[in-house]
Design a protein around this motif. Sequence first.
Motif, PDB file in Angstrom:
ATOM      1  N   HIS A   1       0.849  -1.190   0.000  1.00 50.28           N
ATOM      2  CA  HIS A   1       0.000   0.000   0.000  1.00 50.28           C
ATOM      3  C   HIS A   1       0.888   1.246   0.000  1.00 50.28           C
TER       4      HIS A   1
ATOM      5  N   GLU B   1       0.384   4.201  -0.464  1.00 52.12           N
ATOM      6  CA  GLU B   1      -0.188   5.403   0.154  1.00 52.12           C
ATOM      7  C   GLU B   1       0.220   5.555   1.617  1.00 52.12           C
ATOM      8  N   THR B   2       0.666   4.474   2.255  1.00 51.99           N
ATOM      9  CA  THR B   2       1.090   4.558   3.656  1.00 51.99           C
ATOM     10  C   THR B   2       2.435   5.251   3.808  1.00 51.99           C
ATOM     11  N   GLU B   3       3.119   5.506   2.696  1.00 56.04           N
ATOM     12  CA  GLU B   3       4.435   6.137   2.757  1.00 56.04           C
ATOM     13  C   GLU B   3       4.372   7.519   3.408  1.00 56.04           C
ATOM     14  N   VAL B   4       3.191   8.144   3.408  1.00 59.80           N
ATOM     15  CA  VAL B   4       3.072   9.470   4.016  1.00 59.80           C
ATOM     16  C   VAL B   4       3.328   9.431   5.517  1.00 59.80           C
TER      17      VAL B   4
END
Length: 692
Positions: free
Chosen positions: A214, A216-219
């Motif tokens: 996922h 998007e979890t890099e944020v």
Amino acid sequence: MLLDEHNSKLLFAASAIPVPQGAAVFPGEEDDFAPGYPLPWFLKAQILSGGRGKAGGILRIDDPADFPAKARKLFSREIKGESVPFIRVEPGEDIAHEFYLSLSVSRRQRCILLTCGRQGGVEVEKQGAENLLIQKIRLPEGPAPHQIRAAFFHLGLDRERFRDFAGFLDALFRCLLDNGLLLAEINPLVLTPDNRLVALDGKVEMDDNFADLHPETEVYRRREHAAPEENMARDAGLSFVRLPGWVGLMVNGAGLAMATMDLLNFSGLPASNFLDLGGAADQKRMETALELLFGDTRVKAIFINLFGGILSCEKVALAMQGALGGTSPKKPIVVRMSGKDAEAGLKILREMDGNNLHMAADMQAAIAILDTIRPADAAPVDHPAPLDIPLGPRPAPTDWRSDAHFLIGADTPILVQGITGREGQLHTRLMQEYGARVVAGVTPFKGGQETLGVPVYNSIAEAKRHHDIGASIIFVPPRMAADAVAEAVDNGIPWTVCITEGITQHEMLAAFERAEGSPTRIVGPNTPGIIVPGKTKIGIMPTMPFMPGPVAVFSRSGTLTYEVADRLTRAGIGQSICVGIGGDPFIGVDFVDLFEMIRNHDQTRAVIILGEIGGQAEENLAEYVVRTGFDKPVISFIAGQTAPAGKRLGHAGAILEAGGGIQDKLETMGRAGFAVCPSLEAVAEATKKALK
């Protein structure tokens, strides 16, 4: 992936969990910061280790004029070896009571644990036995109504707060489930005078496999918390951990990497890093790996230690040739290659122009070469000597009887789940070439096709109408692999071997819960599979290291399996069964299950256990051997003995927790009569003695 407090609270807030207002402030922003909330403010250093309060990492502001100076004070502070990349600023919160609340994945108990405490704060676990209530939670259902009530009554909240508490706990569980969290901890959870429940502090750990699936979890990941070389390695898909020595280490496979790290450290040639190339040592990865090691001033020499199993040593040599661009290495490099295409790989390296490039016939020869390169100013790094425990007396006989048998052989009919994919086709062909009886394949929506002479079906249920299936093997991407395991279980397949790595822990926990009471034996995930030398293989193990014989090899590491099998074969000792149980925290068949099956296996006269740091698998096996009077000699080797506490090395299962018990693990095995080998070099000799 461990999140700092600020990002933990951002994640909580996104999951409708109440948190205080807060803002992130970075160096250079302190003079212009003007929050819109009242005094007092609390400045909280954002680091990943605990105990920052005691270390002066939290400061109070009662006058806005004091903010810039106090912020700069925190930015200049080092806490437990960590610099402070930024701070979180929050307003003060009125507190009527402090509690503790967490949901965590328990490796030992193979479940989610809901823990609540009547008192929160530091060292919550030391506040008396009556403080904490711990309950096991099932996936994917979550806390049952009675468990929510039990937690509520334990905390002693007023009756009118029940609906709010139940909603809060449900939001926390959804946060855990939706974000692949291994830990969601609130300490303290506060009740305000106006009866609001607020997460005053938060600590979150996200499953790395979930994060990889996922993007998007890099944020929520702050690169500032990692060293530049760690970020660089991660971007290249390398597993990298910095260590205090001077020998740069580059290996393929976490198990062999840990064993090599131990060998260096025990030889007085301390490793400066752990670097696992994995199974894809292409030129780009090799360039990144060499750039990391050449650019580290602490690294004085580099040891590249490869065993070609699936990975071709020739391809690695070509990648290394390309990465060096035909020039001599900037630092001395010692290369040891063995296994697949090793001679071709060494030939390529010998033909390169490089005074700094040294070929070693084996690991001991590599150590001898590195010893001659030792810099005069190399600082020693102390490590205790490895334990060398000879084979002890067999456990006392008992009346234990087992009805379990290992029944996989040349006639076992095999089904391949994911047969039409690239990996599925490659390894189906290799299994067929070894003589494995592959009778069917499954790929949804590809039914009616044929691959490598094997009929393809849309589902296992469909395949079973036409074939008897003794085992399945799974080559399915991580997002779908747990469901593939469940499909095998629901169809009663006797054995299923899950090769896939990178499956999230939540999904495998749920799959194993589904398999409770099932006749299906699950091997893996993240396993190289099973080989019965000379008869069949259900997996990705290379065949060249193995030959038929009397010794079973059970391992948590693929590369160590190949390495040890090769050493045994060279010593004239064949193998009866070899099984990789998998490197993940949650696996199916374990050492105890396999020992139960081979008690009655006449072809097996001795057993080799290849273990790793972390977990209780080896200790559980030792207890079983003593309790049941297992009467076959057991030889063991444990990789990662010199690993730094708390660092994950390669696959998720290999972690030595802070204050961990490697010494206890080894001594427990010794007390059970196991031969505990100090190195890979000693395994074949110890096995030869055991067979006399």
